[in-house]
Scaffold this motif. Structure first.
Motif, PDB file in Angstrom:
ATOM      1  N   TYR A 121     -15.418  12.960 -15.154  1.00 24.91           N
ATOM      2  CA  TYR A 121     -14.635  11.741 -15.346  1.00 24.91           C
ATOM      3  C   TYR A 121     -14.359  11.452 -16.815  1.00 24.91           C
ATOM      4  O   TYR A 121     -13.230  11.101 -17.185  1.00 24.91           O
ATOM      5  CB  TYR A 121     -15.345  10.545 -14.694  1.00 24.91           C
ATOM      6  CG  TYR A 121     -14.781   9.222 -15.130  1.00 24.91           C
ATOM      7  CD1 TYR A 121     -13.498   8.835 -14.736  1.00 24.91           C
ATOM      8  CD2 TYR A 121     -15.508   8.374 -15.967  1.00 24.91           C
ATOM      9  CE1 TYR A 121     -12.956   7.633 -15.164  1.00 24.91           C
ATOM     10  CE2 TYR A 121     -14.976   7.175 -16.396  1.00 24.91           C
ATOM     11  CZ  TYR A 121     -13.702   6.809 -15.998  1.00 24.91           C
ATOM     12  OH  TYR A 121     -13.159   5.629 -16.432  1.00 24.91           O
ATOM     13  N   GLN A 122     -15.370  11.579 -17.681  1.00 18.22           N
ATOM     14  CA  GLN A 122     -15.156  11.261 -19.088  1.00 18.22           C
ATOM     15  C   GLN A 122     -14.055  12.135 -19.679  1.00 18.22           C
ATOM     16  O   GLN A 122     -13.292  11.692 -20.545  1.00 18.22           O
ATOM     17  CB  GLN A 122     -16.456  11.481 -19.883  1.00 18.22           C
ATOM     18  CG  GLN A 122     -17.644  10.661 -19.408  1.00 18.22           C
ATOM     19  CD  GLN A 122     -17.552   9.199 -19.798  1.00 18.22           C
ATOM     20  OE1 GLN A 122     -16.492   8.706 -20.184  1.00 18.22           O
ATOM     21  NE2 GLN A 122     -18.648   8.481 -19.670  1.00 18.22           N
ATOM     22  N   VAL A 123     -13.961  13.372 -19.216  1.00 20.89           N
ATOM     23  CA  VAL A 123     -12.931  14.284 -19.710  1.00 20.89           C
ATOM     24  C   VAL A 123     -11.574  13.932 -19.111  1.00 20.89           C
ATOM     25  O   VAL A 123     -10.566  13.820 -19.824  1.00 20.89           O
ATOM     26  CB  VAL A 123     -13.306  15.740 -19.381  1.00 20.89           C
ATOM     27  CG1 VAL A 123     -12.191  16.691 -19.819  1.00 20.89           C
ATOM     28  CG2 VAL A 123     -14.632  16.113 -20.050  1.00 20.89           C
ATOM     29  N   VAL A 124     -11.532  13.751 -17.803  1.00 17.26           N
ATOM     30  CA  VAL A 124     -10.275  13.443 -17.124  1.00 17.26           C
ATOM     31  C   VAL A 124      -9.687  12.139 -17.639  1.00 17.26           C
ATOM     32  O   VAL A 124      -8.464  12.015 -17.836  1.00 17.26           O
ATOM     33  CB  VAL A 124     -10.497  13.396 -15.595  1.00 17.26           C
ATOM     34  CG1 VAL A 124      -9.325  12.735 -14.882  1.00 17.26           C
ATOM     35  CG2 VAL A 124     -10.727  14.811 -15.063  1.00 17.26           C
ATOM     36  N   ARG A 125     -10.545  11.161 -17.893  1.00 21.58           N
ATOM     37  CA  ARG A 125     -10.080   9.825 -18.286  1.00 21.58           C
ATOM     38  C   ARG A 125      -9.170   9.871 -19.504  1.00 21.58           C
ATOM     39  O   ARG A 125      -8.109   9.245 -19.515  1.00 21.58           O
ATOM     40  CB  ARG A 125     -11.281   8.913 -18.567  1.00 21.58           C
ATOM     41  CG  ARG A 125     -10.885   7.483 -18.880  1.00 21.58           C
ATOM     42  CD  ARG A 125     -12.099   6.585 -18.958  1.00 21.58           C
ATOM     43  NE  ARG A 125     -12.887   6.849 -20.160  1.00 21.58           N
ATOM     44  CZ  ARG A 125     -14.126   6.400 -20.340  1.00 21.58           C
ATOM     45  NH1 ARG A 125     -14.732   5.702 -19.386  1.00 21.58           N
ATOM     46  NH2 ARG A 125     -14.772   6.659 -21.451  1.00 21.58           N
TER      47      ARG A 125
END
Length: 459
Positions: free
Chosen positions: A138-142
């Protein structure tokens, strides 16, 4: 010879894989290649970019089992929560692709003296993201999906402990048709990261991490005149009012504290309960927290997995001991268990007051701070008595009162009413005070690293 490091399974303490750091030359080439890829990507239409972003979401779902298993192995979250994270990320891809034509559309305005004004949102270039381990996908996709959608190139320095997840995401992005080098994982150390921030091809920097890291990265980027978005830590307060349904409130608060093993920046951390129901809530909350079992995150039985690293568990335990030394009381938990893995029990601290880490600081693990307030006004005062301001919550049967409290008085970037929440693709995400600045999601993230350009056509 290249320096190497290992990734470690926090449930067992055993090595997973070994990785080599890039050389300075390799890191510099990666930046240059990303810039070159961006130079073509920026000219594609929003619809063309969106088609590939949609396929990234499809790829995340197609490889969800593999990706979830790796996330759980690298950082210890429950396997079902790894799958939930992947589904959220796929929905972020879908929403972004659908919303981008609207969110990035040019705007026209009439000039005061006559003539035509056009406002466009143009990509800035290469954006460098420094991301933590607690939500490895999630931290990357965000940040990456929003910036790719805006037409930027994206570099990632992921936390070393979740390097495998970062590399697998890079593979999924490429399989979806993203041009080579446009999204690149940099396996670099802190000194190399500083050089990337200062690199003349890098136009913006985004960090998710601690306030200490935010100050360091923000200062270095500012010195190089680079824009930043900082999503930092917090000690979010959840206010429980007199008319709250106790059973529902306890369920919300337990979930809000132990989800993701308690390692979430926007987790519920301080529980501010009005005096009229404090004793009843305390007894039910402590009972529920004491019944949370920590165990194998790959199975279906455990309520929590291990903490992600031994040093993180040790730091958390020191905060608990320091709080107790300053007057806090352990109501349940608070002891490091024996055996393999970096487990820590669900813990509740009472008698929490200013001057204790449990009140002043972020406890990044499954430790809840229970605080008594005289009434709703006092509860809001306590909630705002923090240098942080990422999120918070209000639990009450009077929703209109809660909305008024949230919009009028709660000094945070986000407020959850009658529920614990994480990110929503269509709602802005970010904080104030020591929790950072800038916004992600909801279209705001797409525009953070764009050049809002004014074109004025004079009569």
């Amino acid at each position: 010879m290249s320096k190497t490091f290992n990734t470690v399974n926090p449930a067992t303490g055993q090595k997973i894989s070994t990785y080599a750091y890039m050389s300075d030359r390799e890191a510099n080439e990666a930046v240059e290649n990303c810039h070159t890829a961006h130079d073509s990507w920026r000219l594609k239409s929003v619809e063309e970019r969106g088609a590939i972003i949609s396929r990234i979401g499809e790829g995340l779902r197609a490889r969800a089992d593999q990706l979830a298993a790796l996330m759980t192995r690298e950082m210890g979250k429950l396997i079902k929560q790894s799958r939930q994270e992947i589904e959220l990320c796929a929905s972020i891809c879908e929403w972004s692709a659908q919303a981008a034509p609207r969110e990035l559309a040019p705007e026209e305005r009439e000039l005061p003296e006559g003539g035509r004004g056009i406002i466009t949102h143009k990509p800035m270039g290469v954006i460098y993201g420094i991301q933590p381990w607690n939500y490895p996908v999630y931290q990357v996709v965000r940040y990456s999906i929003a910036n790719l959608m805006a037409g930027n190139g994206v570099l990632l320095k992921h936390a070393s402990s979740v390097t495998g997840t970062g590399k697998l995401l890079e593979e999924i992005y490429l399989e979806a048709g993203l041009p080579a080098h446009l999204f690149t994982v940099l396996i670099i150390d802190h000194d190399q990261s500083n050089a990337i921030i200062e690199h003349n091809r890098v136009r913006g920097v985004t960090l998710t991490g601690s306030a200490v890291a935010g100050r360091t990265v923000g200062a270095r980027a500012a010195k190089a005149l680079k824009k930043t978005v900082l999503e930092l830590g917090s000690n979010d307060a959840y206010i429980v009012l007199e008319d709250a349904d106790i059973e529902k409130a306890v369920q919300i608060c337990v979930n809000g504290r132990i989800y993701n093993n308690g390692e979430t920046c926007i987790a519920a951390k301080r529980f501010v309960v009005v005096d009229a129901i404090y004793d009843e809530f305390r007894d039910a909350f402590v009972k529920a927290m004491s019944e949370v079992s920590a165990g194998d995150p790959t199975g279906d039985e455990a309520g929590m997995g291990p903490m992600a690293r031994k040093d993180l568990r040790d730091d958390l335990h020191e905060q608990v001991k320091s709080s107790v030394a300053r007057g806090a009381e352990i109501l349940c938990g608070g002891k490091v268990p024996e055996g393999d893995g970096y487990y820590y029990p669900a813990t509740v601290l009472g008698n929490v007051s200013p001057g204790q880490p449990a009140y002043d600081d972020e406890l990044f693990g499954p430790v809840a701070s229970l605080i008594r307030a005289t009434d709703a006004d006092d509860a809001m005062r306590i909630a705002n008595d923090s240098r942080f301001g990422l999120g918070g919550g209000i639990i009450t049967e009077d929703r209109e009162k809660a909305i008024d409290m949230a919009t009028r008085n709660f000094d945070t970037g986000m407020v959850f009413i009658n529920g614990f929440g994480l990110a929503k693709p269509n709602m802005p995400f970010g904080g104030v005070k020591d929790s950072g600045y800038g916004r992600e999601h909801g279209g705001y993230g797409m525009r953070e690293f764009t050049n809002t350009q004014s074109v004025m056509v004079m009569n």
